[in-house]
Design an enzyme around this catalytic site. Sequence first.
Site, short mmCIF file in Angstrom:
data_model
loop_
_atom_site.label_atom_id
_atom_site.label_comp_id
_atom_site.label_asym_id
_atom_site.label_seq_id
_atom_site.Cartn_x
_atom_site.Cartn_y
_atom_site.Cartn_z
N THR A 97 0.81 -1.22 0.00
CA THR A 97 0.00 0.00 0.00
C THR A 97 0.84 1.27 0.00
OG1 THR A 97 -1.78 -1.15 1.13
CG2 THR A 97 -1.78 1.26 1.27
N ARG A 181 -1.61 5.97 5.70
CA ARG A 181 -0.51 5.94 4.76
C ARG A 181 -0.95 6.30 3.34
NH1 ARG A 181 -1.29 0.68 6.64
NH2 ARG A 181 -1.80 -0.97 5.13
N ASP A 308 -9.19 -3.57 -0.32
CA ASP A 308 -8.02 -4.23 0.26
C ASP A 308 -8.39 -5.03 1.50
OD1 ASP A 308 -4.99 -4.45 0.23
OD2 ASP A 308 -5.30 -3.65 2.23
#
Length: 567
Positions: A97, A181, A308
Site C-alpha cells: 500500500t 498511509r 483491500d
Amino acid sequence: MALRTFRSVTLGAAALAAVMALPPAVLARPSAKPAPAPAAAVQPAAGAPKLIVAISIDQFSADLFAQYRSHFTGGLARLASGAVFPAGYQSHAATETCPGHSTILTGVHPARTGIIANTWIDQTVARAKKTVYCAEDEGRAAADPKDYIASVGHLLVPTLGERIKALWPASRNVAVSGKDRAALMMGGHVIDSVYWWKGAGFTSLDGRPLTPAAVNENKALGEVLAQGAPEFPLPEWCSAKARAVPLSSTFSVGTGRFALAAGDKTAFRTSPRLDRATIDLATELVDENKLGKGATPDVLSVSLSATDYVGHGYGTEGSEMCIQLQQLDLALGDFFVALDQRGIDYAVVLTADHGGFDMPERLGEQALPASHRVNKALLPEALSAAVAAKTGLDASGLVLSDGASGDIWLRRDLAPADKARALDALKAELLANPDVAAAFTADEIAAAPAGTGSPETWSLIARAKASFYKPRSGDVVLMLKRGVVPIPTPGPGFVATHGSPWDYDRRVPILFWRKGMTGFEQPSPVETVDIAPTLAALIGLPVPAGAFDGRCLDLDGGTGDTCGARP
C-alpha cells in the site's frame, strides 16, 4: 475534453526552486505551514480543469477490473468511457500500500520516494521495536505504546498537490482515505486538509483539530455503528461466487454479505461501508474547502481502502468481493453526480496502489493447483537458526524481516567478515528453498541497471531496483515463486494478500475522465508514475526535467495532444 497546447515555460530562479523541491523544514515537519512562495510567473493552461480528483482503489487489480467491468453501471462505468489504460503497472517489486500510493502523485518509483515497503527494519532507532512504519514519526512516542504518531516525513519527494501549491499558493491540496498511509502518500507534506479512518471515525495529523465536515461525518457514522446495519443484497450475477471455502475447522469464507452488528468497528472497516463513508467525507470536504472554485487548480486525493480489507479478509473471488465492487461502483457514481451538481469542472484519474491474489484454497479448485502457502522455513526465526548452523554465529536476532518475503536484514553488530559469511549462507539457504524464485543482495541490486521499456518485460532484479533505497532496504530481497502466498497460516481477517513482483500484484487499471473528452482504450502497458506528468501537462504546470520517472500520456482521443511539446 477541451484541447490545448502545453508549452514549455521558463521560470525565474525563485519560482523554479519552489516547484522543484520543498524546504527541508517542511519535509521534516508534516504539519508545518509552507514558506511564502514567490509570485507565480505562470498561469494555468487555458481550459485547465479547476479540480483534479485522484482516486486510488486499494488492491483493485487489473484482473478485478477486467472481471467485473461488464457489470459496472455507476462511477466505474463512467470512467470506463474515458481514456482507459487497462494494463497500468506499479512497476516495482514491493507491491504494498505505502510504496504504491507513493508513486501515484509523485511520478517517481519507490526507489526515489524512499517508501520501500509498508514497514522496514531500522536497527538504529532508539526503541525496543525496530520495525518502522512508513507513515509514522518514530522519533516521537505516542500516548499509547501500541499506537504511533502519523507522519509523512519518510516521503522524500513532493506530490503533485505540493508542486501546484508551490507555484499557485491559493490552490488547495486535500486528501482523505480509509488508511493514514494512503492519504499522506498521495497528499504529501503540505496538505490543507487530510483525514483517514481510525477506530470508529475519521482523524487527522497530530495537533490538527477536526473541521466541521469531519465532525459531522463522524457523528453520522457513530449512529450507524451504534445501531448496526443489515447485510447487503447479493446481486444475481454474484450468486455463483457465493460458495463456502473452509480454511480451518472453525471458519470459512466465500458467502459473506457484511451484516453489521452494533458496535463492531472491525466489521464496519472490512465492508463497503468504509468506502461510502470516505466518499461522503470527500464530498463534504469539496464544499468545506470550496474545491474547484478558485482561479487555479485544486487537488483532491481519495484512497478507498475497503477492497483491500475485503481482499485480505475473504480473498478476491467470493461473494464478498463481488458485493464490495458493486457497492463501490455505486458510491463512486453518487460522488461524480454530486460534483456535477456543484458545477465543478473536474478531471478524474483512477488507479490502484497494487493488485492482489486470491487464497490458494480456492485457487486450487479453480485450475491453479500449484498455488500454496509459503514454507515456514522462510520466516526470520527459522532463517536465523539455519544461518547460525552454517556459520557458528549466535542465532539470536541474526536474521530480521517482516514476514516470509521482501526485505531481509542481518543483525547490524556483526563484524564485516562475519556479515559476509552470514550473507552468503543466507542467500544459499533462500535459493535452496523450493518456494523461492530469486534472492538478490543489496550490492547486486545497486549494481543492476534500472528497468527500461515496457514494465511487463522487466527482469526480477529490475523490479527490485525500482523499490530499492539503500538507507532503508534490506541486505537481501527475497522473491517467492509465482502463486506462493506469503501467509503460512490463514486466520480471520487475513487469508490472502499481495506484495509479490508478479503481474497479478503489479498490474492495475489507470482510467482518466473529463466531461466531453473523446474516450479511447490503449491496451499497451503504461506505469502509475505516468499519472503525475500527465496531470501536470493537463493543467499547464511546469516541472523541471528529470522530476518524474514517468512520461506524459496524451489524453486526446484525436489529432490533438494534451502533452503538447515533449522534451
